[in-house]
Design a protein around this motif. Structure first.
Motif, PDB file in Angstrom:
ATOM      1  N   HIS A 211       3.664  -2.735 -12.338  1.00 46.28           N
ATOM      2  CA  HIS A 211       3.361  -1.420 -11.345  1.00 46.28           C
ATOM      3  C   HIS A 211       2.162  -2.427 -10.529  1.00 46.28           C
ATOM      4  CE1 HIS A 211       5.477   2.076 -12.254  1.00 46.28           C
ATOM      5  NE2 HIS A 211       4.908   2.521 -13.364  1.00 46.28           N
ATOM      6  N   THR A 212       1.603  -2.764 -11.616  1.00 44.57           N
ATOM      7  CA  THR A 212       0.306  -4.061 -10.382  1.00 44.57           C
ATOM      8  C   THR A 212       1.034  -4.881  -9.941  1.00 44.57           C
ATOM      9  OG1 THR A 212      -1.251  -3.466 -12.127  1.00 44.57           O
ATOM     10  CG2 THR A 212      -1.551  -5.173 -10.776  1.00 44.57           C
ATOM     11  N   PHE A 213       1.996  -5.567 -10.021  1.00 45.22           N
ATOM     12  CA  PHE A 213       2.914  -6.471  -9.328  1.00 45.22           C
ATOM     13  C   PHE A 213       3.418  -6.087  -8.457  1.00 45.22           C
ATOM     14  CE2 PHE A 213       7.204  -8.113  -8.284  1.00 45.22           C
ATOM     15  CZ  PHE A 213       6.790  -9.244  -7.879  1.00 45.22           C
ATOM     16  N   ALA A 214       4.004  -4.525  -8.300  1.00 43.35           N
ATOM     17  CA  ALA A 214       4.910  -4.427  -7.225  1.00 43.35           C
ATOM     18  C   ALA A 214       3.544  -3.683  -6.728  1.00 43.35           C
ATOM     19  CB  ALA A 214       5.803  -2.867  -7.638  1.00 43.35           C
ATOM     20  N   SER A 215       2.921  -3.074  -6.528  1.00 42.20           N
ATOM     21  CA  SER A 215       1.648  -2.474  -5.648  1.00 42.20           C
ATOM     22  C   SER A 215       0.918  -3.382  -5.053  1.00 42.20           C
ATOM     23  CB  SER A 215       0.312  -1.417  -6.436  1.00 42.20           C
ATOM     24  OG  SER A 215       1.433  -0.679  -7.224  1.00 42.20           O
ATOM     25  N   HIS A 216       0.626  -4.346  -5.875  1.00 39.25           N
ATOM     26  CA  HIS A 216       0.099  -6.203  -4.688  1.00 39.25           C
ATOM     27  C   HIS A 216       1.496  -6.133  -4.105  1.00 39.25           C
ATOM     28  CE1 HIS A 216      -4.215  -5.645  -6.144  1.00 39.25           C
ATOM     29  NE2 HIS A 216      -3.270  -5.377  -7.126  1.00 39.25           N
ATOM     30  N   PHE A 217       2.395  -6.755  -4.107  1.00 42.17           N
ATOM     31  CA  PHE A 217       2.916  -6.976  -3.831  1.00 42.17           C
ATOM     32  C   PHE A 217       3.846  -6.685  -2.367  1.00 42.17           C
ATOM     33  CE2 PHE A 217       7.518  -7.987  -1.958  1.00 42.17           C
ATOM     34  CZ  PHE A 217       7.988  -9.009  -2.104  1.00 42.17           C
ATOM     35  N   LEU A 224       9.951  -3.510   0.484  1.00 45.38           N
ATOM     36  CA  LEU A 224      10.862  -2.320  -0.101  1.00 45.38           C
ATOM     37  C   LEU A 224      12.172  -3.125  -0.706  1.00 45.38           C
ATOM     38  CD1 LEU A 224       9.465   0.786   0.973  1.00 45.38           C
ATOM     39  CD2 LEU A 224       8.195  -0.432  -0.917  1.00 45.38           C
ATOM     40  N   PRO A 225      12.543  -3.702   0.276  1.00 42.43           N
ATOM     41  CA  PRO A 225      13.960  -4.004  -0.326  1.00 42.43           C
ATOM     42  C   PRO A 225      13.616  -5.074  -0.589  1.00 42.43           C
ATOM     43  CG  PRO A 225      13.740  -3.342   2.116  1.00 42.43           C
ATOM     44  CD  PRO A 225      12.208  -3.189   1.726  1.00 42.43           C
ATOM     45  N   THR A 226      12.748  -6.025  -0.646  1.00 43.18           N
ATOM     46  CA  THR A 226      12.630  -7.089  -1.231  1.00 43.18           C
ATOM     47  C   THR A 226      11.923  -7.101  -2.870  1.00 43.18           C
ATOM     48  OG1 THR A 226      12.494  -8.571   0.489  1.00 43.18           O
ATOM     49  CG2 THR A 226      11.367  -9.677  -1.460  1.00 43.18           C
ATOM     50  N   LEU A 227      11.491  -5.607  -2.543  1.00 42.91           N
ATOM     51  CA  LEU A 227      10.302  -5.785  -3.895  1.00 42.91           C
ATOM     52  C   LEU A 227      11.770  -5.174  -4.141  1.00 42.91           C
ATOM     53  CD1 LEU A 227       8.214  -4.781  -5.557  1.00 42.91           C
ATOM     54  CD2 LEU A 227       7.883  -2.514  -4.409  1.00 42.91           C
ATOM     55  N   GLN A 228      12.443  -3.805  -4.170  1.00 41.71           N
ATOM     56  CA  GLN A 228      13.692  -3.239  -5.069  1.00 41.71           C
ATOM     57  C   GLN A 228      14.677  -4.367  -6.271  1.00 41.71           C
ATOM     58  OE1 GLN A 228      16.707  -1.132  -3.092  1.00 41.71           O
ATOM     59  NE2 GLN A 228      18.122  -1.128  -4.651  1.00 41.71           N
ATOM     60  N   LYS A 229      14.687  -5.868  -4.908  1.00 41.46           N
ATOM     61  CA  LYS A 229      15.731  -6.508  -6.140  1.00 41.46           C
ATOM     62  C   LYS A 229      14.758  -7.534  -6.903  1.00 41.46           C
ATOM     63  CE  LYS A 229      18.317  -8.137  -1.608  1.00 41.46           C
ATOM     64  NZ  LYS A 229      18.356  -8.961  -0.300  1.00 41.46           N
ATOM     65  N   TYR A 242       6.213   3.222  -4.465  1.00 43.29           N
ATOM     66  CA  TYR A 242       5.150   2.315  -3.685  1.00 43.29           C
ATOM     67  C   TYR A 242       4.953   2.327  -2.546  1.00 43.29           C
ATOM     68  CZ  TYR A 242       6.292   0.490  -8.642  1.00 43.29           C
ATOM     69  OH  TYR A 242       6.553   0.245 -10.220  1.00 43.29           O
ATOM     70  N   ALA A 243       6.144   3.089  -2.242  1.00 37.53           N
ATOM     71  CA  ALA A 243       6.228   2.625   0.179  1.00 37.53           C
ATOM     72  C   ALA A 243       4.474   3.282   0.525  1.00 37.53           C
ATOM     73  CB  ALA A 243       6.853   4.281   0.346  1.00 37.53           C
ATOM     74  N   HIS A 244       3.756   4.335  -0.093  1.00 38.38           N
ATOM     75  CA  HIS A 244       2.592   5.033   0.581  1.00 38.38           C
ATOM     76  C   HIS A 244       1.383   3.749   0.104  1.00 38.38           C
ATOM     77  CE1 HIS A 244       1.876   5.107  -3.844  1.00 38.38           C
ATOM     78  NE2 HIS A 244       0.999   5.827  -4.429  1.00 38.38           N
ATOM     79  N   LEU A 245       1.442   2.767  -0.588  1.00 33.50           N
ATOM     80  CA  LEU A 245       0.530   2.122  -0.644  1.00 33.50           C
ATOM     81  C   LEU A 245       0.277   0.839   0.418  1.00 33.50           C
ATOM     82  CD1 LEU A 245       1.325   0.480  -4.350  1.00 33.50           C
ATOM     83  CD2 LEU A 245      -0.948   2.334  -3.467  1.00 33.50           C
ATOM     84  N   SER A 246       1.278   1.234   0.779  1.00 38.13           N
ATOM     85  CA  SER A 246       1.575   0.542   2.163  1.00 38.13           C
ATOM     86  C   SER A 246       0.940   0.869   3.568  1.00 38.13           C
ATOM     87  CB  SER A 246       3.306  -0.320   2.936  1.00 38.13           C
ATOM     88  OG  SER A 246       4.470   0.959   3.025  1.00 38.13           O
ATOM     89  N   GLY A 247       0.424   2.198   3.317  1.00 36.46           N
ATOM     90  CA  GLY A 247       0.080   3.013   4.639  1.00 36.46           C
ATOM     91  C   GLY A 247      -0.861   2.525   5.784  1.00 36.46           C
ATOM     92  N   GLY A 248      -2.123   1.604   4.775  1.00 40.49           N
ATOM     93  CA  GLY A 248      -3.112   0.905   5.483  1.00 40.49           C
ATOM     94  C   GLY A 248      -2.579  -0.215   5.893  1.00 40.49           C
ATOM     95  N   HIS A 249      -1.480  -0.362   5.388  1.00 44.85           N
ATOM     96  CA  HIS A 249      -1.212  -2.147   6.150  1.00 44.85           C
ATOM     97  C   HIS A 249       0.114  -1.745   7.431  1.00 44.85           C
ATOM     98  CE1 HIS A 249      -3.126  -3.997   2.637  1.00 44.85           C
ATOM     99  NE2 HIS A 249      -2.425  -2.818   2.868  1.00 44.85           N
ATOM    100  N   LEU A 250       0.489  -0.575   7.615  1.00 44.29           N
ATOM    101  CA  LEU A 250       1.138  -0.314   9.142  1.00 44.29           C
ATOM    102  C   LEU A 250       0.594   0.217   9.995  1.00 44.29           C
ATOM    103  CD1 LEU A 250       3.332   2.341   7.255  1.00 44.29           C
ATOM    104  CD2 LEU A 250       3.769  -0.006   7.247  1.00 44.29           C
ATOM    105  N   ALA A 251      -0.770   0.017   9.943  1.00 44.29           N
ATOM    106  CA  ALA A 251      -1.473   0.424  10.599  1.00 44.29           C
ATOM    107  C   ALA A 251      -1.932  -1.206  12.315  1.00 44.29           C
ATOM    108  CB  ALA A 251      -2.978   0.570  10.796  1.00 44.29           C
ATOM    109  N   SER A 252      -1.647  -2.210  10.698  1.00 45.99           N
ATOM    110  CA  SER A 252      -2.286  -3.520  11.756  1.00 45.99           C
ATOM    111  C   SER A 252      -0.361  -4.422  12.277  1.00 45.99           C
ATOM    112  CB  SER A 252      -2.874  -4.787  10.526  1.00 45.99           C
ATOM    113  OG  SER A 252      -1.916  -4.356   9.336  1.00 45.99           O
ATOM    114  N   GLU A 253       0.667  -3.191  11.310  1.00 43.77           N
ATOM    115  CA  GLU A 253       2.001  -3.654  11.782  1.00 43.77           C
ATOM    116  C   GLU A 253       1.351  -3.199  12.567  1.00 43.77           C
ATOM    117  OE1 GLU A 253       3.625  -5.585  10.047  1.00 43.77           O
ATOM    118  OE2 GLU A 253       2.519  -6.297   8.459  1.00 43.77           O
ATOM    119  N   MET A 254       1.883  -2.213  13.024  1.00 41.31           N
ATOM    120  CA  MET A 254       1.638  -1.156  14.330  1.00 41.31           C
ATOM    121  C   MET A 254       0.618  -1.676  15.268  1.00 41.31           C
ATOM    122  SD  MET A 254       3.096   1.053  16.530  1.00 41.31           S
ATOM    123  CE  MET A 254       3.693   2.258  14.798  1.00 41.31           C
ATOM    124  N   ALA A 255      -0.367  -2.556  15.555  1.00 40.01           N
ATOM    125  CA  ALA A 255      -1.513  -2.882  15.949  1.00 40.01           C
ATOM    126  C   ALA A 255      -0.710  -4.062  16.877  1.00 40.01           C
ATOM    127  CB  ALA A 255      -2.128  -3.409  15.798  1.00 40.01           C
TER     128      ALA A 255
END
Length: 282
Positions: A211-217, A224-229, A242-255
């Motif tokens: 879970h630690t690897f997946a969460s930080h990845f 997520l597709p690469t993580l699944q593989k 693990y999708a919810h963990l990327s929520g904060g990072h999605l803001a920078s992607e949207m910016a």
């Protein structure tokens, strides 16, 4: 017995054999045609009274499979009685993972035979069984790939070897064959529990390193597709946890996305202001 001989013994998880033994103890002397929904419900309730909902549900899944196979082999001709028994709702999956600080602490506190194994888990997301069963024949350091030939999903997969893991593997002394990490499970548990206890990490299992690897990845990549593989999940739903963990990072992607859209925000706001004023006054 027929189910075990033709099908059960080839299932990957050893727990099925233990469950089948309990089913045989409870129902083994009865004709399958004489086992009805009430009998299945009684057995299910018995397991649920002493074990978790997920364990009881797995027992029911195995019973259902036995009846399905009996129908396929023409040994049973009625409706599957297991379908009349409702499974209990299972609790949400645990999502415990280590922070960067906790990773450093547990690695520093680890026995010299445990540290390389923890590093491998943190850098690949491999399961404990996959790590302990990893052989040098499946490690291609030159090409930078670990080949998982047998996984829980039944599908082989490839995992890139990160530069830090490459140094660790070379430090172990590369061989042409044999186990990469030659450490019995019982010793791994002792070393792991001691290291976690020494640094005050509680409620943490070895599987949580995955879970630690997946969460930080996913927090670093949002991929997520690469993580699944990499994790070898058979369906995207497993990885979606693990999708919810990327929520904060999605803001920078949207910016970053917004900055490329040719809409002059200041000018647009100025033009809209006179139109909105009458509406607000009314």
């Amino acid at each position: 017995d027929k189910f075990w001989d033709l099908h059960g013994q080839y299932l990957r998880s050893k727990s099925w054999g233990l469950m089948l033994r309990e089913i045989r103890t409870c129902m083994g002397n009865r004709k399958i045609s004489g086992i009805g929904p009430a009998d299945i419900q009684h057995y299910y309730n018995r397991i649920a009274a002493r074990a978790s909902p997920s364990t009881a549900n797995r027992h029911l899944t195995l019973l259902c499979s036995i009846f399905n196979k009996a129908k396929a082999w023409r040994d049973f001709h009625d409706d599957n009685p297991c379908r009349e028994v409702k499974k209990q709702r299972e609790p949400s999956h645990r999502m415990r993972y280590l922070s960067y600080e906790e990773m450093g602490k547990i690695l520093d506190a680890s026995h010299s035979r445990l540290a390389p194994i923890l590093s491998c888990a943190l850098l690949t997301g491999m399961r404990r069984g996959e790590i302990l069963g990893l052989r040098w024949e499946s490690v291609d350091i030159e090409r930078g790939v670990i080949y998982i030939l047998q996984s829980k999903s039944g599908k082989p997969r490839e995992i890139p070897i990160a530069s830090k893991l490459r140094d660790i593997l070379l430090g172990l002394g590369q061989k042409s064959q044999g186990l990469v990490f030659n450490l019995p499970v019982i010793m791994l548990r002792r070393y792991f529990d001691k290291a976690a206890r020494d640094v005050g990490i509680t409620g943490f299992r070895f599987h949580d390193l995955r879970h630690t690897f997946a969460s930080h990845f996913v927090m670093r990549t949002n991929d997520l597709p690469t993580l699944q593989k990499l994790l070898g999940h058979s369906s995207p739903a497993m990885t979606q946890r693990y999708a919810h963990l990327s929520g904060g990072h999605l803001a920078s992607e949207m910016a970053a996305f917004e900055s490329a859209i040719p809409i002059p925000m200041a000018a647009a706001a100025a033009r809209l202001a006179p139109r909105m004023a009458p509406a607000l006054n009314s």
